[in-house]
Design an enzyme around this catalytic site. Structure first.
Site, PDB file in Angstrom:
ATOM      1  N   PHE A 126      38.097  13.753  30.604  1.00  0.00           N
ATOM      2  CA  PHE A 126      36.896  13.195  29.980  1.00  0.00           C
ATOM      3  C   PHE A 126      36.127  12.411  31.045  1.00  0.00           C
ATOM      4  O   PHE A 126      36.720  11.619  31.788  1.00  0.00           O
ATOM      5  CB  PHE A 126      37.283  12.290  28.817  1.00  0.00           C
ATOM      6  CG  PHE A 126      36.127  11.927  27.932  1.00  0.00           C
ATOM      7  CD1 PHE A 126      35.471  12.904  27.206  1.00  0.00           C
ATOM      8  CD2 PHE A 126      35.696  10.619  27.831  1.00  0.00           C
ATOM      9  CE1 PHE A 126      34.395  12.589  26.388  1.00  0.00           C
ATOM     10  CE2 PHE A 126      34.628  10.288  27.009  1.00  0.00           C
ATOM     11  CZ  PHE A 126      33.979  11.269  26.293  1.00  0.00           C
ATOM     12  N   ASP A 205      46.030  10.544  28.876  1.00  0.00           N
ATOM     13  CA  ASP A 205      45.043  10.242  27.844  1.00  0.00           C
ATOM     14  C   ASP A 205      45.358  11.129  26.643  1.00  0.00           C
ATOM     15  O   ASP A 205      45.259  12.351  26.714  1.00  0.00           O
ATOM     16  CB  ASP A 205      43.621  10.508  28.362  1.00  0.00           C
ATOM     17  CG  ASP A 205      42.542  10.061  27.369  1.00  0.00           C
ATOM     18  OD1 ASP A 205      42.829   9.989  26.155  1.00  0.00           O
ATOM     19  OD2 ASP A 205      41.414   9.795  27.814  1.00  0.00           O
ATOM     20  N   TYR A 230      40.067   6.938  16.376  1.00  0.00           N
ATOM     21  CA  TYR A 230      39.028   7.337  15.417  1.00  0.00           C
ATOM     22  C   TYR A 230      38.889   8.843  15.282  1.00  0.00           C
ATOM     23  O   TYR A 230      38.014   9.319  14.557  1.00  0.00           O
ATOM     24  CB  TYR A 230      37.673   6.715  15.771  1.00  0.00           C
ATOM     25  CG  TYR A 230      37.249   6.826  17.213  1.00  0.00           C
ATOM     26  CD1 TYR A 230      36.748   8.009  17.722  1.00  0.00           C
ATOM     27  CD2 TYR A 230      37.330   5.726  18.055  1.00  0.00           C
ATOM     28  CE1 TYR A 230      36.353   8.110  19.042  1.00  0.00           C
ATOM     29  CE2 TYR A 230      36.931   5.807  19.383  1.00  0.00           C
ATOM     30  CZ  TYR A 230      36.442   7.001  19.871  1.00  0.00           C
ATOM     31  OH  TYR A 230      36.051   7.096  21.187  1.00  0.00           O
ATOM     32  N   LYS A 231      39.749   9.607  15.943  1.00  0.00           N
ATOM     33  CA  LYS A 231      39.719  11.063  15.788  1.00  0.00           C
ATOM     34  C   LYS A 231      40.716  11.461  14.698  1.00  0.00           C
ATOM     35  O   LYS A 231      40.473  11.242  13.519  1.00  0.00           O
ATOM     36  CB  LYS A 231      40.010  11.730  17.125  1.00  0.00           C
ATOM     37  CG  LYS A 231      39.023  11.358  18.235  1.00  0.00           C
ATOM     38  CD  LYS A 231      39.342  12.073  19.521  1.00  0.00           C
ATOM     39  CE  LYS A 231      38.532  11.550  20.708  1.00  0.00           C
ATOM     40  NZ  LYS A 231      37.078  11.698  20.542  1.00  0.00           N
ATOM     41  N   ARG A 380      31.850  23.222  19.527  1.00  0.00           N
ATOM     42  CA  ARG A 380      33.215  22.735  19.362  1.00  0.00           C
ATOM     43  C   ARG A 380      33.500  22.483  17.885  1.00  0.00           C
ATOM     44  O   ARG A 380      32.751  21.784  17.206  1.00  0.00           O
ATOM     45  CB  ARG A 380      33.403  21.453  20.174  1.00  0.00           C
ATOM     46  CG  ARG A 380      34.830  21.105  20.478  1.00  0.00           C
ATOM     47  CD  ARG A 380      34.920  19.925  21.414  1.00  0.00           C
ATOM     48  NE  ARG A 380      34.348  18.726  20.839  1.00  0.00           N
ATOM     49  CZ  ARG A 380      34.630  17.491  21.240  1.00  0.00           C
ATOM     50  NH1 ARG A 380      35.460  17.299  22.234  1.00  0.00           N
ATOM     51  NH2 ARG A 380      34.058  16.449  20.679  1.00  0.00           N
TER      52      ARG A 380
END
Length: 420
Positions: A126, A205, A230-231, A380
């Protein structure tokens, strides 16, 4: 394959996790949500829990709640998350953002390897992680060379190249366990073992892994890890992240951010910092209590479902979507941007098309489908096992097909919006 809606519904009838969908707030039954890998849905229990925390713990109990259950929330909820990432108690804490936690742990690792001058990462990582590494290196007077291992196809990593990059001069290896664009899933055990053979430390990560893919940090022998909540953990927008420090390193590793919650006796208010024992030394300022306690509901739901069942459904959902892409979208110029091998993919599927951005806009604006877009051409589609149904998958692919057949994407400009 059977690409009918009836077949999708038959899969839902066989789904052992189907009942969990009712435990999430869904305001529009026709809306197909394909972005659980960016922001998870709202658990119904979160609404009740937040109301109770606000009214009773904050409103009625006021500052007394710090002594009742707030002070230990960061490590108590951290241990719950630890169960999802294969960490024994006392090694995970909820704290700050993923970026801030990555900075803390990357700096700690580099300080523990002062005689080495290389950081190994990859082009899949990321971008914020890469920015943090660049910032850490600048603070250390550009001591290290950051080696970014490329990808040949933009989908899968070349494991041999990654392993070859890790040598006796490597201080730190840091990668995303599941990469954010393609969903490629690293063999973390192999990477970690190679790093340790060369004397390097490893920082994973887990932002696109936790809650959807089995993670066993202790078994891997990982040194450090970070991840967001939060995913797939459904903690809510901007919910605090978590960090992991292997118990074997907790006595020597030290956060570069010294704050009172990381002190051995915060309420002694000494003027000189004394790092706490264990994982607490990686806390900094006053933790965000409301968002930490709100996040706990999503974690509890996942714990009840169990990672084995979540992973099994994730594999089934992503496999079904890939089959539908082959059957219904390949003829319209789409290609798969995700590994076909279930053992090497996480819980989102990327499909690639030169008009991916405009297709994404048409889906959101006209078709009541919410995916996201990642440059240069990735549409995505995030599949959250707790609430995504097989019929959702069918509807998403079918609505993409309609956008192509009717040319709806042509109505939208190529100019990117601020948020994609």
């Amino acid at each position: 394959m059977d690409s009918s809606r009836a077949y999708a519904r038959s899969l839902d009838r066989q789904d052992a996790l189907a009942g969990y969908r009712e435990q999430f707030f869904i305001s529009n039954d026709d809306m197909v949500y394909m972005d659980g890998n960016s922001l998870g849905r709202l658990p119904r229990d979160t609404m009740q829990r937040v109301q109770q925390v606000v009214e009773q713990q904050w409103g009625a109990n006021l500052i007394r709640s710090w002594g009742d259950n707030w002070f230990e929330a960061a490590t108590r909820v951290g241990d719950k998350i630890g169960a999802f990432v294969g960490a024994a108690p006392g090694q995970v804490a909820v704290s700050d953002s993923t970026t801030v936690n990555l900075f803390k742990l990357a700096m700690a690792a580099l300080i523990l390897r002062p005689g080495r001058s290389k950081i190994v990462t990859d082009a899949f990582n990321f971008p914020s992680d890469l920015y943090v590494l660049q910032g850490c290196n600048r603070l250390l007077n550009d001591r290290c060379r950051i080696q970014v291992v490329p990808s040949g196809d933009g989908i899968s990593a070349d494991l041999d190249n990654t392993l070859a990059a890790i040598d006796e001069d490597t201080a730190l290896v840091t990668l995303s366990h599941v990469v954010f664009k393609s969903g490629y899933l690293y063999d973390a055990a192999v990477i970690t073992r190679r790093a340790h053979e060369q004397g390097a430390l490893v920082l994973w990560d887990l932002s696109h892994s936790v809650g959807a893919v089995p993670v066993v940090l202790d078994e891997w022998g990982a040194d450090f890890a970070v991840g967001c909540t939060y995913k797939y953990l459904n903690g809510g927008p901007g919910a605090p992240a978590f960090l992991y420090v292997n118990r074997a390193l907790q006595g020597e590793a030290l956060s570069p951010i010294w704050g009172w919650f990381g002190d051995t006796a915060p309420f002694a208010f000494d003027l000189d910092y004394r790092p706490a024992d264990g994982i607490r030394r990686f806390l900094a300022g006053t933790p965000p209590i409301l968002s930490t306690l709100a996040m706990e509901s999503g974690v509890d739901l996942l714990a009840e479902a169990g990672i084995a069942r979540l992973r099994a459904k994730s594999i089934a959902l992503t496999g079904y979507m890939i089959d539908l892409v082959d059957a219904l979208l390949a003829a319209h110029g789409f290609s798969l941007g995700t590994p076909r091998d279930a053992a090497r993919r996480g819980s989102h599927v990327s499909v690639r098309h030169p008009e991916g951005y405009r297709i994404n806009r048409a889906l959101i604006e006209e078709m009541n489908v919410l995916p996201d877009f990642r440059e240069p051409d990735n549409l995505r589609l995030g599949l959250a096992p707790l609430y995504t149904s097989f019929e959702d998958v069918w509807q998403a692919v079918e609505r993409i097909r309609v956008v192509m057949v009717e040319g709806r994407y042509r109505r939208y400009p190529t100019t990117r919006a601020a948020v994609t």
